[in-house]
Motif scaffolding. Structure first.
Motif, PDB file in Angstrom:
ATOM      1  N   ALA A  26     -12.602 -45.512  19.063  1.00  0.00           N
ATOM      2  CA  ALA A  26     -13.778 -45.191  19.725  1.00  0.00           C
ATOM      3  C   ALA A  26     -13.787 -44.349  20.606  1.00  0.00           C
ATOM      4  O   ALA A  26     -14.814 -43.183  20.837  1.00  0.00           O
ATOM      5  CB  ALA A  26     -14.450 -46.663  19.897  1.00  0.00           C
ATOM      6  N   VAL A  27     -12.204 -44.978  22.223  1.00  0.00           N
ATOM      7  CA  VAL A  27     -12.505 -43.713  22.956  1.00  0.00           C
ATOM      8  C   VAL A  27     -12.262 -42.388  22.785  1.00  0.00           C
ATOM      9  O   VAL A  27     -12.923 -41.646  22.615  1.00  0.00           O
ATOM     10  CB  VAL A  27     -11.172 -44.089  24.065  1.00  0.00           C
ATOM     11  N   LEU A  28     -11.731 -41.820  21.784  1.00  0.00           N
ATOM     12  CA  LEU A  28     -11.069 -40.447  21.034  1.00  0.00           C
ATOM     13  C   LEU A  28     -12.456 -40.131  20.371  1.00  0.00           C
ATOM     14  O   LEU A  28     -12.349 -38.619  20.232  1.00  0.00           O
ATOM     15  CB  LEU A  28      -9.782 -40.688  19.989  1.00  0.00           C
ATOM     16  N   ARG A  29     -13.439 -40.295  19.809  1.00  0.00           N
ATOM     17  CA  ARG A  29     -14.579 -39.500  18.587  1.00  0.00           C
ATOM     18  C   ARG A  29     -15.293 -39.801  20.139  1.00  0.00           C
ATOM     19  O   ARG A  29     -16.108 -38.702  20.159  1.00  0.00           O
ATOM     20  CB  ARG A  29     -15.257 -41.030  18.115  1.00  0.00           C
ATOM     21  N   LYS A  30     -15.329 -40.257  20.979  1.00  0.00           N
ATOM     22  CA  LYS A  30     -16.260 -40.187  22.413  1.00  0.00           C
ATOM     23  C   LYS A  30     -16.146 -38.480  23.035  1.00  0.00           C
ATOM     24  O   LYS A  30     -16.705 -37.972  23.774  1.00  0.00           O
ATOM     25  CB  LYS A  30     -16.046 -41.493  23.630  1.00  0.00           C
ATOM     26  N   SER A  31     -14.613 -38.714  22.600  1.00  0.00           N
ATOM     27  CA  SER A  31     -14.250 -37.380  23.789  1.00  0.00           C
ATOM     28  C   SER A  31     -13.832 -36.477  22.728  1.00  0.00           C
ATOM     29  O   SER A  31     -13.421 -35.455  22.975  1.00  0.00           O
ATOM     30  CB  SER A  31     -12.905 -37.825  24.525  1.00  0.00           C
ATOM     31  N   ARG A  32     -14.287 -36.538  21.627  1.00  0.00           N
ATOM     32  CA  ARG A  32     -14.552 -35.943  20.411  1.00  0.00           C
ATOM     33  C   ARG A  32     -12.954 -34.971  20.344  1.00  0.00           C
ATOM     34  O   ARG A  32     -12.587 -34.115  19.610  1.00  0.00           O
ATOM     35  CB  ARG A  32     -15.688 -33.946  20.930  1.00  0.00           C
ATOM     36  N   LYS A  33     -12.108 -36.300  20.185  1.00  0.00           N
ATOM     37  CA  LYS A  33     -10.938 -36.036  19.498  1.00  0.00           C
ATOM     38  C   LYS A  33      -9.924 -36.149  18.062  1.00  0.00           C
ATOM     39  O   LYS A  33      -9.186 -36.680  18.345  1.00  0.00           O
ATOM     40  CB  LYS A  33      -9.311 -36.426  20.758  1.00  0.00           C
ATOM     41  N   LEU A  34     -11.171 -37.697  18.223  1.00  0.00           N
ATOM     42  CA  LEU A  34     -11.450 -38.099  16.515  1.00  0.00           C
ATOM     43  C   LEU A  34     -12.592 -37.633  15.762  1.00  0.00           C
ATOM     44  O   LEU A  34     -14.224 -38.089  16.560  1.00  0.00           O
ATOM     45  CB  LEU A  34     -10.792 -39.877  16.844  1.00  0.00           C
ATOM     46  N   ALA A  35     -12.282 -37.147  14.173  1.00  0.00           N
ATOM     47  CA  ALA A  35     -13.580 -36.950  13.720  1.00  0.00           C
ATOM     48  C   ALA A  35     -14.595 -38.534  13.733  1.00  0.00           C
ATOM     49  O   ALA A  35     -13.493 -39.427  13.297  1.00  0.00           O
ATOM     50  CB  ALA A  35     -13.516 -36.688  12.463  1.00  0.00           C
ATOM     51  N   GLU A  36     -15.912 -38.331  13.359  1.00  0.00           N
ATOM     52  CA  GLU A  36     -16.442 -39.641  13.326  1.00  0.00           C
ATOM     53  C   GLU A  36     -15.953 -40.038  12.076  1.00  0.00           C
ATOM     54  O   GLU A  36     -16.416 -41.802  11.770  1.00  0.00           O
ATOM     55  CB  GLU A  36     -18.124 -39.599  13.209  1.00  0.00           C
ATOM     56  N   ASP A  37     -15.908 -39.402  10.846  1.00  0.00           N
ATOM     57  CA  ASP A  37     -15.987 -40.086   9.944  1.00  0.00           C
ATOM     58  C   ASP A  37     -13.851 -40.452   9.175  1.00  0.00           C
ATOM     59  O   ASP A  37     -13.525 -41.011   8.276  1.00  0.00           O
ATOM     60  CB  ASP A  37     -15.735 -39.034   8.704  1.00  0.00           C
ATOM     61  N   ALA A  38     -13.467 -39.954  10.465  1.00  0.00           N
ATOM     62  CA  ALA A  38     -11.660 -40.454   9.859  1.00  0.00           C
ATOM     63  C   ALA A  38     -11.440 -42.134  10.355  1.00  0.00           C
ATOM     64  O   ALA A  38     -12.508 -42.827  11.026  1.00  0.00           O
ATOM     65  CB  ALA A  38     -10.834 -39.653  11.520  1.00  0.00           C
ATOM     66  N   PRO A  39     -10.410 -42.477   9.346  1.00  0.00           N
ATOM     67  CA  PRO A  39     -10.304 -44.564  10.281  1.00  0.00           C
ATOM     68  C   PRO A  39      -9.209 -44.129  11.041  1.00  0.00           C
ATOM     69  O   PRO A  39      -9.084 -43.792  12.271  1.00  0.00           O
ATOM     70  CB  PRO A  39      -9.079 -44.286   8.932  1.00  0.00           C
ATOM     71  N   ASP A  40     -10.005 -45.583  11.867  1.00  0.00           N
ATOM     72  CA  ASP A  40      -9.445 -45.796  12.432  1.00  0.00           C
ATOM     73  C   ASP A  40      -7.812 -45.949  13.368  1.00  0.00           C
ATOM     74  O   ASP A  40      -7.396 -45.381  13.714  1.00  0.00           O
ATOM     75  CB  ASP A  40      -9.717 -47.421  13.003  1.00  0.00           C
ATOM     76  N   SER A  41      -7.106 -45.959  12.037  1.00  0.00           N
ATOM     77  CA  SER A  41      -5.521 -45.624  12.101  1.00  0.00           C
ATOM     78  C   SER A  41      -5.149 -44.300  12.533  1.00  0.00           C
ATOM     79  O   SER A  41      -4.165 -43.831  12.491  1.00  0.00           O
ATOM     80  CB  SER A  41      -4.772 -46.797  10.750  1.00  0.00           C
ATOM     81  N   ASP A  42      -5.994 -43.816  12.270  1.00  0.00           N
ATOM     82  CA  ASP A  42      -5.643 -41.879  12.809  1.00  0.00           C
ATOM     83  C   ASP A  42      -4.902 -41.972  14.005  1.00  0.00           C
ATOM     84  O   ASP A  42      -4.775 -40.580  14.766  1.00  0.00           O
ATOM     85  CB  ASP A  42      -6.684 -41.091  12.195  1.00  0.00           C
ATOM     86  N   VAL A  43      -6.013 -43.147  14.633  1.00  0.00           N
ATOM     87  CA  VAL A  43      -4.972 -42.897  16.366  1.00  0.00           C
ATOM     88  C   VAL A  43      -3.858 -42.856  16.506  1.00  0.00           C
ATOM     89  O   VAL A  43      -3.096 -42.420  17.513  1.00  0.00           O
ATOM     90  CB  VAL A  43      -6.074 -43.954  17.260  1.00  0.00           C
ATOM     91  N   TRP A  44      -2.831 -43.302  15.440  1.00  0.00           N
ATOM     92  CA  TRP A  44      -1.311 -43.359  15.475  1.00  0.00           C
ATOM     93  C   TRP A  44      -1.373 -42.360  15.270  1.00  0.00           C
ATOM     94  O   TRP A  44      -0.182 -41.558  16.165  1.00  0.00           O
ATOM     95  CB  TRP A  44      -1.280 -43.809  14.543  1.00  0.00           C
ATOM     96  N   GLN A  45      -1.463 -41.132  14.260  1.00  0.00           N
ATOM     97  CA  GLN A  45      -1.141 -39.796  14.629  1.00  0.00           C
ATOM     98  C   GLN A  45      -1.221 -38.929  15.903  1.00  0.00           C
ATOM     99  O   GLN A  45      -0.529 -38.488  16.361  1.00  0.00           O
ATOM    100  CB  GLN A  45      -1.586 -39.555  13.284  1.00  0.00           C
ATOM    101  N   LYS A  46      -3.287 -39.311  16.135  1.00  0.00           N
ATOM    102  CA  LYS A  46      -3.317 -38.402  17.510  1.00  0.00           C
ATOM    103  C   LYS A  46      -2.985 -39.223  18.414  1.00  0.00           C
ATOM    104  O   LYS A  46      -2.645 -37.399  19.561  1.00  0.00           O
ATOM    105  CB  LYS A  46      -4.996 -38.970  17.659  1.00  0.00           C
ATOM    106  N   LEU A  47      -2.261 -39.396  18.554  1.00  0.00           N
ATOM    107  CA  LEU A  47      -1.437 -39.842  20.428  1.00  0.00           C
ATOM    108  C   LEU A  47      -0.153 -40.373  20.440  1.00  0.00           C
ATOM    109  O   LEU A  47      -0.080 -40.524  21.659  1.00  0.00           O
ATOM    110  CB  LEU A  47      -2.169 -41.635  20.097  1.00  0.00           C
ATOM    111  N   THR A  48       0.851 -40.277  18.989  1.00  0.00           N
ATOM    112  CA  THR A  48       2.263 -40.166  18.450  1.00  0.00           C
ATOM    113  C   THR A  48       2.536 -38.797  19.161  1.00  0.00           C
ATOM    114  O   THR A  48       2.021 -37.944  19.162  1.00  0.00           O
ATOM    115  CB  THR A  48       2.357 -40.722  17.803  1.00  0.00           C
TER     116      THR A  48
END
Length: 582
Positions: A26-48
């Motif tokens: 939710a935080v990453l979507r708000k900052s437009r760093k994660l697409a709205e339709d991307a699964p929540d589990s993608d946060v690992w890839q974004k933040l690793t």
């Protein structure tokens, strides 16, 4: 009672991995760093993130990883060790005595063939204050001079023999002479009940080595010395007792903590397979001396080095170092003066006496993220050790190691150039108006190339002409990009002349012509909307007024010659700009 788990959380505080992923997404979507339709589990890839050793560092530590730590043998406060150096024995002696009076508990003496050891250590109570020598170019002469000093020596004193480290620093040493030197001086050290060897892994770190390369180098060198001493009649346990390891710690806090922990794991394994044991359970623990990194320091805005040194010293203490040296903040400017030395030793006092960092043994032990990083670093360090072992079967050839370090340096330089590894006060938030502290030259700085050396070289020779910053629109509209561009130019020693608030092309051109000597380089700074509305017209009018090169703060367009945007290779951009200004 022993079978009853201690619960530190209430039932309502229990959350699953999926809960964390959802909140983070939710935080990453708000900052437009994660697409709205991307699964929540993608946060690992974004933040690793990935280290220079290729180790993935995840944003959150989870149970289930490997626990391979060897707890430090240190109980309570670490040894506060100050570095003493300089060609003037009287000044070096004064610095040493002041440091000891100020709470330093041991001395690290950097010396060469011209050092008057007796004069430098005059007044030092050698039975109370350990002295560790560091004289790669004159090991025997300095060691003999130290051993000749009257009185008993503290058992933690060390002659600092490290011929392989000296060879890595390109000191001309023949391997046969190195073996004979180590064996002879180790015998004399044992007669005086002190140590003889300091495996100085900062020799690799100062070249630009990664954490795993520094670990692999230290273990390979330590094993070589065990073999040399064993061939001279010492047992593995006796040989291991002669060795202290020196590691660099940086402002990358968690990798530094994990590196010290991994080093103990690796050395314990070496001693285990060599027929000895390691650890706090009656074995032979690895004695560690941690030094805040010299390459990480900056000679520009040097006061930021206080923060870097504090974080690094904290990592050293938490990582379990037996002795810690905080390099004074002005070390990159030359020989440190009294204020810098006082701040350096007081950092240790604050961590030990006020923050109580030393009150807990291995405070990072059990932290999932640190344990995993320790395990990963130990594995990578062992792989580098095995490579060195294979390369050294026919002799001590450092070409392969140097080549691997060079690849790491290239990768780090690329990150620094693109400011993915920001250097505060140098590549970020530089101050062109600062006055640098003047210090006498320090030969120890010649051992290293600082991480920010490329930016420092640009700052050393500032551009003779400024860039005209063509700010489009009122201050509220252009300030963000104008500030970004001004900071970027300043990182390369380039000043700016600012147009100020403008309402159209005529205002911008008038401000440009009003400068004392209109610059050949102009940089547009405004919002995307303003660029669309009248950015091209401004660029064309500025060219007609005499501008030879037009840059835009933001994404490149077809009506400019260059662009200054996030992720740009700042060094290449600054060099192009300076060429246009020349």
């Amino acid at each position: 009672m022993t079978d009853t788990p201690l619960s530190l959380a209430q039932p309502e505080d229990a959350h699953t991995r999926a809960d964390w992923e959802a909140a983070t997404a939710a935080v990453l979507r708000k900052s437009r760093k994660l697409a709205e339709d991307a699964p929540d589990s993608d946060v690992w890839q974004k933040l690793t993130r990935t280290t220079l050793d290729g180790i993935a560092v995840t944003p959150l530590g989870l149970p289930g990883g490997t626990t391979t730590s060897v707890r430090p043998s240190r109980a309570g406060s670490w040894d506060i060790r100050s570095l003493v150096s300089g060609p003037d024995a009287k000044l070096a002696n004064e610095a040493a005595l002041v440091d000891l009076d100020g709470g330093v508990t041991s001395l690290w003496l950097a010396a060469d063939e011209s050092t008057d050891v007796a004069a430098t250590l005059a007044g030092v109570l050698l039975d109370l204050a350990p002295v560790v020598l560091d004289a790669p170019g004159a090991t025997t002469a300095v060691a003999e001079a130290f051993l000749a000093l009257p009185g008993a020596k503290h058992p933690d004193s060390n002659l600092g023999i490290d011929p392989l480290g000296a060879m890595l620093r390109e000191v001309p040493v023949a391997i046969d002479d190195a073996v004979a030197q180590l064996q002879t001086l180790a015998g004399k050290a044992r007669q005086h009940d002190i140590r003889a060897i300091a495996v100085d892994a900062t020799a690799a770190h100062d070249l630009g080595a990664s954490d795993a390369q520094e670990l692999g180098w230290s273990i390979a060198v330590g094993v070589a010395y065990l073999r040399w001493l064993s061939a001279h009649g010492l047992s593995v346990a006796e040989a291991a007792g002669q060795i202290e390891f020196r590691y660099a710690v940086t402002d990358e806090q968690f990798p530094s903590i994990a590196k010290l922990r991994a080093a103990r794991v690796l050395w314990a394994r070496v001693l285990e397979v060599s027929g000895a044991s390691a650890g706090p359970d009656g074995g032979i623990p690895q004695r560690q001396h941690a030094v805040t990194s010299r390459p990480m320091l900056s000679k520009y805005d040097p006061y930021v080095n206080m923060l870097r040194g504090t974080v690094a010293a904290f990592a050293a203490g938490v990582g379990g170092a037996d002795a810690v040296t905080v390099l004074p903040f002005d070390s990159a400017n030359g020989l440190p003066e009294g204020f810098g030395r006082r701040i350096a030793r007081n950092v240790n006092h604050l961590l030990i006496d006020e923050s109580h960092v030393a009150a807990v043994a291995d405070p990072a032990g059990g932290a999932y993220a640190v344990e995993q990083l320790t395990s990963d670093l130990a594995e990578a360090g062992w792989a580098e050790f095995l490579r060195l072992e294979a390369e050294w079967e026919g002799g001590h050839d450092f070409d392969g190691f140097r080549s691997r370090v060079a690849a790491v340096v290239e990768a780090r330089e690329a990150d620094i150039a693109r400011r993915k590894r920001p250097l505060t006060g140098l590549s970020e938030f530089p101050n062109l108006a600062e006055t640098l502290p003047q210090r006498a030259p320090d030969p120890l700085n010649d051992r290293v190339r600082r991480y920010g050396a490329s930016f420092e070289e640009l700052r050393d020779t500032p551009a003779t002409r400024p860039v005209f910053l063509a700010t489009l629109g009122p201050i509220a509209q252009h300030t963000a990009r104008a500030t970004f561009a001004a900071n970027l130019f300043a990182a390369g020693g380039v000043a700016v002349e600012v147009a100020g608030p403008t309402s159209g092309v005529e205002d911008v051109v008038a401000a440009y012509r009003a400068t004392a000597e209109p610059s050949p380089v102009v940089c547009l700074a405004g919002t995307d909307a303003v660029y669309t509305e009248w950015g091209q017209a401004a660029a064309e009018a500025l060219r007609e007024a005499g501008a030879q090169r037009v840059v835009i703060a933001g994404k490149a367009t077809d009506y400019v010659d260059d662009s200054a945007a996030m992720g740009v290779d700042a060094l290449s951009f600054l060099n192009r700009t300076r060429e246009a200004l020349a």
